[in-house]
Design an enzyme around this catalytic site. Sequence first.
Site, PDB file in Angstrom:
ATOM      1  N   ARG A   1       0.844  -1.199   0.000  1.00  0.00           N
ATOM      2  CA  ARG A   1       0.000   0.000   0.000  1.00  0.00           C
ATOM      3  C   ARG A   1       0.877   1.246   0.000  1.00  0.00           C
ATOM      4  NH1 ARG A   1      -1.500  -2.825   4.274  1.00  0.00           N
ATOM      5  NH2 ARG A   1      -3.642  -2.843   3.511  1.00  0.00           N
ATOM      6  N   GLY A   2       0.241   2.403  -0.107  1.00  0.00           N
ATOM      7  CA  GLY A   2       0.945   3.672  -0.044  1.00  0.00           C
ATOM      8  C   GLY A   2       1.933   3.878  -1.181  1.00  0.00           C
ATOM      9  N   ILE A   3       3.073   4.456  -0.855  1.00  0.00           N
ATOM     10  CA  ILE A   3       4.101   4.725  -1.864  1.00  0.00           C
ATOM     11  C   ILE A   3       4.553   3.434  -2.523  1.00  0.00           C
ATOM     12  CG2 ILE A   3       6.494   5.498  -2.163  1.00  0.00           C
ATOM     13  CD1 ILE A   3       5.929   7.643  -0.030  1.00  0.00           C
TER      14      ILE A   3
ATOM     15  N   ASN B   1      11.672   0.099   0.313  1.00  0.00           N
ATOM     16  CA  ASN B   1      10.656   1.102   0.621  1.00  0.00           C
ATOM     17  C   ASN B   1      10.043   0.953   2.012  1.00  0.00           C
ATOM     18  OD1 ASN B   1       8.248   2.996  -0.045  1.00  0.00           O
ATOM     19  ND2 ASN B   1       7.261   1.015   0.343  1.00  0.00           N
TER      20      ASN B   1
ATOM     21  N   ILE C   1       8.652   2.563   8.978  1.00  0.00           N
ATOM     22  CA  ILE C   1       7.667   2.862  10.011  1.00  0.00           C
ATOM     23  C   ILE C   1       8.080   4.111  10.771  1.00  0.00           C
ATOM     24  CG2 ILE C   1       7.052   0.428  10.331  1.00  0.00           C
ATOM     25  CD1 ILE C   1       8.656   0.574  13.010  1.00  0.00           C
TER      26      ILE C   1
ATOM     27  N   SER D   1      14.054  10.171   3.310  1.00  0.00           N
ATOM     28  CA  SER D   1      13.025  11.141   3.696  1.00  0.00           C
ATOM     29  C   SER D   1      13.643  12.523   3.817  1.00  0.00           C
ATOM     30  CB  SER D   1      12.404  10.747   5.039  1.00  0.00           C
ATOM     31  OG  SER D   1      11.595  11.787   5.555  1.00  0.00           O
TER      32      SER D   1
ATOM     33  N   GLY E   1      10.166  15.726  16.905  1.00  0.00           N
ATOM     34  CA  GLY E   1       9.439  14.520  17.277  1.00  0.00           C
ATOM     35  C   GLY E   1       9.830  13.290  16.490  1.00  0.00           C
ATOM     36  N   GLN E   2      10.862  13.415  15.654  1.00  0.00           N
ATOM     37  CA  GLN E   2      11.267  12.283  14.815  1.00  0.00           C
ATOM     38  C   GLN E   2      12.768  12.033  14.883  1.00  0.00           C
ATOM     39  OE1 GLN E   2       9.598  12.959  10.801  1.00  0.00           O
ATOM     40  NE2 GLN E   2       8.094  11.396  11.320  1.00  0.00           N
TER      41      GLN E   2
ATOM     42  N   TYR F   1      13.424   8.401  13.735  1.00  0.00           N
ATOM     43  CA  TYR F   1      13.108   8.257  12.309  1.00  0.00           C
ATOM     44  C   TYR F   1      14.131   8.998  11.447  1.00  0.00           C
ATOM     45  CZ  TYR F   1      10.326   8.618   7.997  1.00  0.00           C
ATOM     46  OH  TYR F   1       9.876   8.562   6.692  1.00  0.00           O
TER      47      TYR F   1
END
Length: 240
Positions: free
Chosen positions: A18-20, A82, A85, A134, A143-144, A147
Site C-alpha cells: 500500500r501507499g508509496i 521502501n 515505520i 526522507s 518529534g522524529q 526516524y
Amino acid sequence: MLSLGLEDKVIVVTGGNRGIGAAIVKLLQEMGAKVAFTDLATDGGNTEALGVVANVTDLESMTAAAAEITDKLGPVYGVVANAGITKDNFFPKLTPADWDAVLNVNLKGVAYSIKPFIEGMYERKAGSIVAISSISGERGNVGQTNYSATKAGVIGMMKSLAREGARYGVRANAVAPGFIDTEMTLAIREDIREKITKEIPFRRFGKPEEIAWAVAFLLSPVASSYVTGEVLRVNGAHHT
C-alpha cells in the site's frame, strides 16, 4: 517510442502492499517490468504482481523471499527498499522500544532487503538499488529523532554501496520524499497539516505516484546509467 528500459526487468519492492510502495509497484508494472513485492501482508489489491509475505527485519525471511522471487521470476535486476515505520515522540519520551522498532525496520531492514540480491547483481554486472529515505533524513524533524536518524543512515548506506558496487556496474541511490499523501500523513491533525502545507512552496503534499516516477528514473538503465550515490529530493521545494 522512448522507454526507460525496464521492460522484463525483475524488480523487487519492499513494503509494496500500500501507499508509496503500491504506487511504485503499479508504475513499474505499467512500464513492463516483472514486479514482486514483499510485505507483512499481500492483500492490498494488486493481484498482478507477485506478492510474498516477508519481514524486512528478519534476514532469513528476506533470504527465503528472494529465493521464491528468483525461482518464479528470474534473476533480480532492481531492489526498491521502501518499507518503513514511524514511532514519533519528543526525544526525552522515546523509549528503547521506539528506537529499536524504527532502527530495525528503517535501517537494518534496508540492508536485509538488499543483501540477498546484491551478490547476484555483482556476478551479472548489472543492477540498480533505490532506497526510500526522507526529507527528515536531511533536515531533521521535531518529534522524529529516531526516524530522522534512520533515514540519514539510509543515505549513508546508499553512498557507500554506490562506491562498492560501481566496479560491478551496480548503482545505488536514495529518494528523499517530502510530505506525501499516504495513510501515514492523512493521520496528521488538520491544523498541523495546514501549517505544513503553507511551508511547502508548492502549497500541497506530494502524491505517491510522484515518488514512483522518481524511483523509476533511478532504476532505469537508460535514463540514469551514470547516476549513483545520489539523493533525489521530491518535496516541492520544502527542502533544497
